[in-house]
Design an enzyme around this catalytic site. Structure first.
Site, PDB file in Angstrom:
ATOM      1  N   GLU A 221       0.332  -9.373  -1.625  1.00  0.00           N
ATOM      2  CA  GLU A 221       1.645  -9.046  -1.374  1.00  0.00           C
ATOM      3  C   GLU A 221       2.605 -10.203  -1.592  1.00  0.00           C
ATOM      4  O   GLU A 221       3.567 -10.572  -0.963  1.00  0.00           O
ATOM      5  CB  GLU A 221       2.030  -8.344   0.005  1.00  0.00           C
ATOM      6  CG  GLU A 221       1.565  -7.208   0.169  1.00  0.00           C
ATOM      7  CD  GLU A 221       1.857  -5.809  -0.768  1.00  0.00           C
ATOM      8  OE1 GLU A 221       3.178  -6.014  -1.092  1.00  0.00           O
ATOM      9  OE2 GLU A 221       1.209  -5.064  -1.233  1.00  0.00           O
TER      10      GLU A 221
ATOM     11  N   THR B 219      -2.954  -5.172  -9.629  1.00  0.00           N
ATOM     12  CA  THR B 219      -3.409  -6.556  -9.924  1.00  0.00           C
ATOM     13  C   THR B 219      -4.533  -6.345 -10.863  1.00  0.00           C
ATOM     14  O   THR B 219      -5.438  -5.497 -10.834  1.00  0.00           O
ATOM     15  CB  THR B 219      -4.098  -7.033  -8.517  1.00  0.00           C
ATOM     16  OG1 THR B 219      -2.940  -7.271  -7.643  1.00  0.00           O
ATOM     17  CG2 THR B 219      -4.783  -8.332  -8.879  1.00  0.00           C
TER      18      THR B 219
ATOM     19  N   GLY C 165      -8.161  -1.506  -3.192  1.00  0.00           N
ATOM     20  CA  GLY C 165      -9.119  -1.171  -1.941  1.00  0.00           C
ATOM     21  C   GLY C 165      -9.424   0.398  -2.094  1.00  0.00           C
ATOM     22  O   GLY C 165      -8.585   1.276  -2.674  1.00  0.00           O
TER      23      GLY C 165
END
Lengths: 670, 670
Positions: free
Chosen positions: A434, A152, A191
């Site tokens: 997702e 992303t 993350g």
């Protein structure tokens, strides 16, 4: 300290329970062996003093939340290793500790090493050649390097074709040059990317010989292994504070002409040869597998988080007494208000149905995978379509149900120490990651449109859309309504088929008036997303029924009755919510509506005596619940007070702001 | 720094706008004079350097959030005083700064002095005798003392009869003894109670001569005026971290035999004489007034907060480009996906309808108050009933709409710096405070049941329930459906009446089978709450129509068209959501459903070109929006990056947790 005695009202609830909790728990976790493992694991981890918070994380700063999360994450994986050395191995430990409830009980704000295990390692396995795997997987598995997965970007999430980061092959040096051509090309969200990872799988547009070959994965070192300093050309940091998961260390990443060897492109599928020739992958269906797996896991996570929220809210609702029903009698447990039951019990039912559906999807996935291995791709689009809408509907319903549980706890539900909002933070995030939910519903709808044209031509249909055939053969007649469970399933299928037919017709109308297919689809997208939603709900009710009936053969009659009560509540609740649609597409009459409402209310009454028994059987330890309102002993008020006492503000009778600001202000007004 | 140029897509949106923003804004804020005041006030406050955060509050600790909030609160009220000295006075300043948007832009986590102004002072005015007012109001108004209002306890919120704190009169010393007989008797939640206030109005059960006379207000000193130390017998602190409003300093308070003079009971209404004789108040209707006023304010606050959320989401949706519609064309603005319009535009419409309904309710309140002064109490229960359900429905709808706005912004909406979640925290709290929503709906339902029996007897009905008469005279026939606005209003009224009739009948059935009235009401409460909800929605659609039509006479044709477009979207959206009920109670047919859906989609298309113009016209300054996604210039990505750079974690390339935890962990695995 909270009183050690169990609250009297909860004791009474437990006496009323008509089934054996342990039998429910064995069924819920998937067998005796799994339960034994689960309990061992919980004892092993939850007893660890390093996991006890001196000060609850909601009182400390954003930075300290991260630092504490890193500390706990390293302790967690040290302990996982200890378990491995003791021969207790297996993916279940990782599942429980990474996405599962156990992990959320230890690190409330999310694990900064999570993506390393959940995405970095699988990316190496899924996209690396045997040589690449040999080079990287050992180091990654041993945590000698910590990785993340950067797809992303600031400007692009769901629409991955639009990613901007480039990896341009330089034939002279046999290197790729990674570059962020704009601010929106910065990677954003991965993350552990902020300050934790030193390696990364980066998804970038591959350019060779002046031509773009689409997006591919590259392994890139981000930080010096020894000093942890960002390497030249790497701009890196964390993206800031979020609604939840502030331990996860979501980061940003920009490249300024960063060079990596050609061999750092993960080339199990597509390849770039030394001379810059691009070699296409043999098949593009392989990536479906990972996506599917992740969606199975998400649906199961939703079941788990919802079971946590509803455990908290149900126990609290039995302890809390508020308002009288009969004026001459004492205040009642709030769970005896029927409106409160209607907030809680459907959430119990959804926990269970979502869990069973996830199991069902997992079976379908394995079946399709084995067919794939034989070269049979037929059921792949069907599986993809059902997984898309299940992810969307289950995350949305779970988020709403968790919030309903929070609101059902009134003001105390608004306290962070209720942990209801913390749970919402985890669940609502899944509505976006997702695959954004609306986008996913429309993907399912596109599949359904294709199937609809097949159905109209009388072609054979795959199992999950079989029902369209009888709808078509039943043309223009309303489905005869009956309120048995199979009748409800047929009714909901008819609704889905009817909505799909209308959406299809409206698209065709719009095309006739000059719109392109895609424009017509966009203009009809509200109806299309509703058709996909209806398809998914029909599937959930049907799949739940099959899974429950299968389960019940192995259960005692007492537990079987309870499990069927729960299922029936789910089915009636879905039917009542769909009454408007059932009126349109079936022969449901006004008196049927009243009857259905009565059945729903009967289901609530049937579950009432077992409500605490059921949530107890979810078997969630107090530390995992992490809630002043939900602990097993029900000492709600004592625990709320204990939590308040932990506030740093309460460590001194007068806060410095009185002397600094308040007193001068008050005196100035004399 | 963010680029100073306005984003190109937003520039284009603004060019498309068909009406004059300024005209809309004048209408929205209530006239030229109000707008001038608003702009002066905003300039005066928002330009104050003391209000600029060095570090955004979401990065600092819970304690620091409080300290910063106290600092800003004192600056705010110093500045209010400055304005007063300049002759700019009036309740509007307090409204804007306390509950209004301006205050939320200055102190994001809520004002610890808020309850002092919003509840402590009004309690003194509403319940104090002239002597008591003379003694206390001057000091309170000048902030020489800071007060709060303590009603809710750990064990009791909505059901105030159940409060446990006692005030026992001691005839010998002419004192009241305040006492908390249990942990659940502790006051819990009052704003500013933790460490800010030194005085408090306490609601306690009055005992005299061994008899309980119900709950009454008492003024109690909590802390030493000079040292701020809690006084003897007072156990006090803050309740801990919450989902939002952590600057508000919600506190707990326990009494251990605390003595106050008899004259500290606020005795404007009920009295206790020196000899311990209790004197009843002449009328108990007076308290309705305050409650009503608060509900008017809440509905208006919902409109304001929602206008803020939808401004952010609409601007972002014009700047964000994602996915293609036609495959050969560039990525579209996400606002061009029809599903996105359906997330945003109904929120725009709700902002406006809720605002107008709040105005309408305010007019009704003033009318009823003037009737009250003449001793006419007839419309009081009606007003109370409509205010209850409006509070419930508007807070619930606003909360859901704000969350929809947040989710419509995808991952970036999950960032705290989007300020969408912060807005949700304010709005969702209103679902619980000042009367829990389900409880309020059931209060309205109880009123409707009474009215229903009157209607069946052919008695005259008050205006808001007039529609029940035509339903009854139309017995057993479905209302003829037409999809004009008046037709929709009639349809929704018929739905409300039909649901009420069914609930009434089901209660009667249950009574016949042996339940008490109250038991039967509880067993029917799901249907009752739905009937109240339907009643409220019919009122909102009707009231909105009247208020819009009244407005439009004074507006230009261009703006009139836009305002009607917005209203129509609201009406069609409510009708589409009620389709199932309309099918039950009107002659609505399947082809009408399709037509209604088409009208809804036409409304979305009508609003599309003006969407940015409308939210611009809400006239919310960037600092009040407080959002990286929503600023006027639309430099979304630059602002997100700026916000990330402010994170304390990003002030150093390597966080200490690497050396402390991560490196030892990684090396141990070698």
């Amino acid at each position: 300290m909270p009183a050690t005695e169990v609250n009297k009202d909860l004791q009474n609830e437990r006496k009323k329970c008509t089934f054996k909790n342990e039998e429910f728990t064995v069924w819920w976790v998937g067998g005796e062996a799994k339960l034994k493992e689960k309990r061992f694991r919980e004892k092993f981890f939850l007893g660890e003093p390093e996991f006890f918070d001196k000060v609850p994380l909601h009182f400390v700063s954003h930075k300290e939340v991260y630092e504490e999360s890193v500390r706990k994450a390293t302790v967690i994986f040290r302990k996982v290793k200890q378990m491995q050395e003791q021969g207790k191995d297996g993916v279940d430990n990782y599942m429980a500790l990474l996405g599962g409830l156990l992990g959320s009980g230890i690190i409330k704000e999310g694990n900064p090493l999570g993506v390393h295990f959940v995405m970095f390692l699988p990316a190496l396995m899924g996209h690396g050649t045997p040589e690449q795997q040999a080079e990287w997987i050992g180091k990654a598995w041993n945590c000698e390097i910590i990785g993340t997965y950067a797809q992303t970007e600031l400007g692009h999430g769901t629409f991955i074709r639009g990613l901007e980061t480039t990896a341009t092959y330089d034939e002279k040096t046999k290197e790729f040059v990674l570059h962020s051509p704009s601010l929106t090309a910065y990677k954003w969200w991965p993350g552990g990317l902020g300050h934790t990872a030193n390696y990364c799988v980066v998804i970038a547009q591959l350019y060779s010989k002046g031509k773009c070959h689409g997006i591919h994965p590259f392994i890139v070192q981000l930080r010096d292994e020894d000093t942890h300093m960002p390497l030249p050309g790497i701009s890196i940091g964390e993206i800031g504070n979020k609604l939840g998961m502030n331990g996860v260390n979501n980061g940003f990443l920009g490249f300024k002409q960063v060079r990596i060897p050609r061999t750092n492109m993960l080339m199990k599928n597509a390849k770039l040869l030394e001379d810059g020739t691009f070699v296409k992958p043999p098949s593009s269906v392989l990536t479906y597998g990972t996506m599917m797996f992740v969606r199975v896991v998400i649906v199961r996570d939703m079941a788990n988080y919802l079971s946590k929220a509803v455990t908290i809210a149900t126990r609290y609702s039995c302890v809390r007494r508020q308002s009288v029903i009969n004026p001459d009698q004492p205040e009642v447990q709030v769970i005896d208000h029927v409106t409160q039951q209607y907030k809680l019990f459907p959430a119990i039912a959804k926990s269970i149905i979502f869990k069973l559906t996830s199991d069902n999807l997992w079976d379908m996935y394995n079946q399709v995978t084995s067919e794939l291995d034989k070269g049979d791709l037929e059921r792949l689009p069907e599986l993809h379509a059902i997984a898309c809408c299940l992810k969307a509907v289950c995350t949305a319903d779970a988020a709403q149900a968790v919030e309903t549980c929070r609101l059902a706890c009134g003001g105390h539900g608004y306290m962070t120490c209720s942990n209801l909002f913390g749970t919402y933070g985890m669940v609502t995030a899944a509505c976006t990651y997702e695959g954004e939910n609306t986008v996913l519903l429309l993907q399912t709808a596109r599949y359904l449109l294709k199937v609809w044209t097949q159905a109209m031509k009388g072609q054979e249909l795959v199992p999950t859309v079989q029902y369209l055939k009888s709808f078509i053969s039943n043309k223009n007649q309303r489905q005869a309504w009956d309120d048995s469970v199979p009748g409800i399933i047929r009714g909901l299928q008819t609704v889905a088929a009817g909505k799909l037919r209308l959406a299809y017709e409206h698209i065709e109308q719009r095309k006739r008036s000059g719109y392109t297919q895609e424009e017509a689809v966009n203009l009809t997208s509200i109806e299309l997303s509703r058709a996909a939603d209806a398809h998914c709900r029909a599937f959930l009710v049907q799949s739940g029924y099959e899974m429950i009936e299968k389960s019940c053969t192995a259960l005692s009659p007492e537990l079987g009755r309870v499990v069927r009560d729960i299922y029936e509540l789910y089915a009636y609740d879905e039917a009542v919510k769909a009454v408007g649609d059932l009126l349109r597409f079936t022969t449901l009459s006004e008196s049927d509506v009243t009857r259905l409402q009565q059945k729903l209310e009967d289901s609530l009454a049937a579950i009432r005596p077992n409500a605490v028994g059921i949530v107890d059987s979810f078997d969630i330890p107090d530390m995992v619940l992490g809630s002043a309102l939900g602990a097993y002993d029900g000492n709600v008020y004592e625990r709320l007070f204990e939590e308040a006492k932990k506030s740093p503000l309460n460590q001194e009778p007068v806060n410095k702001s009185f002397h600094m600001y308040l007193k001068p202000f008050m005196k100035s007004n004399l």
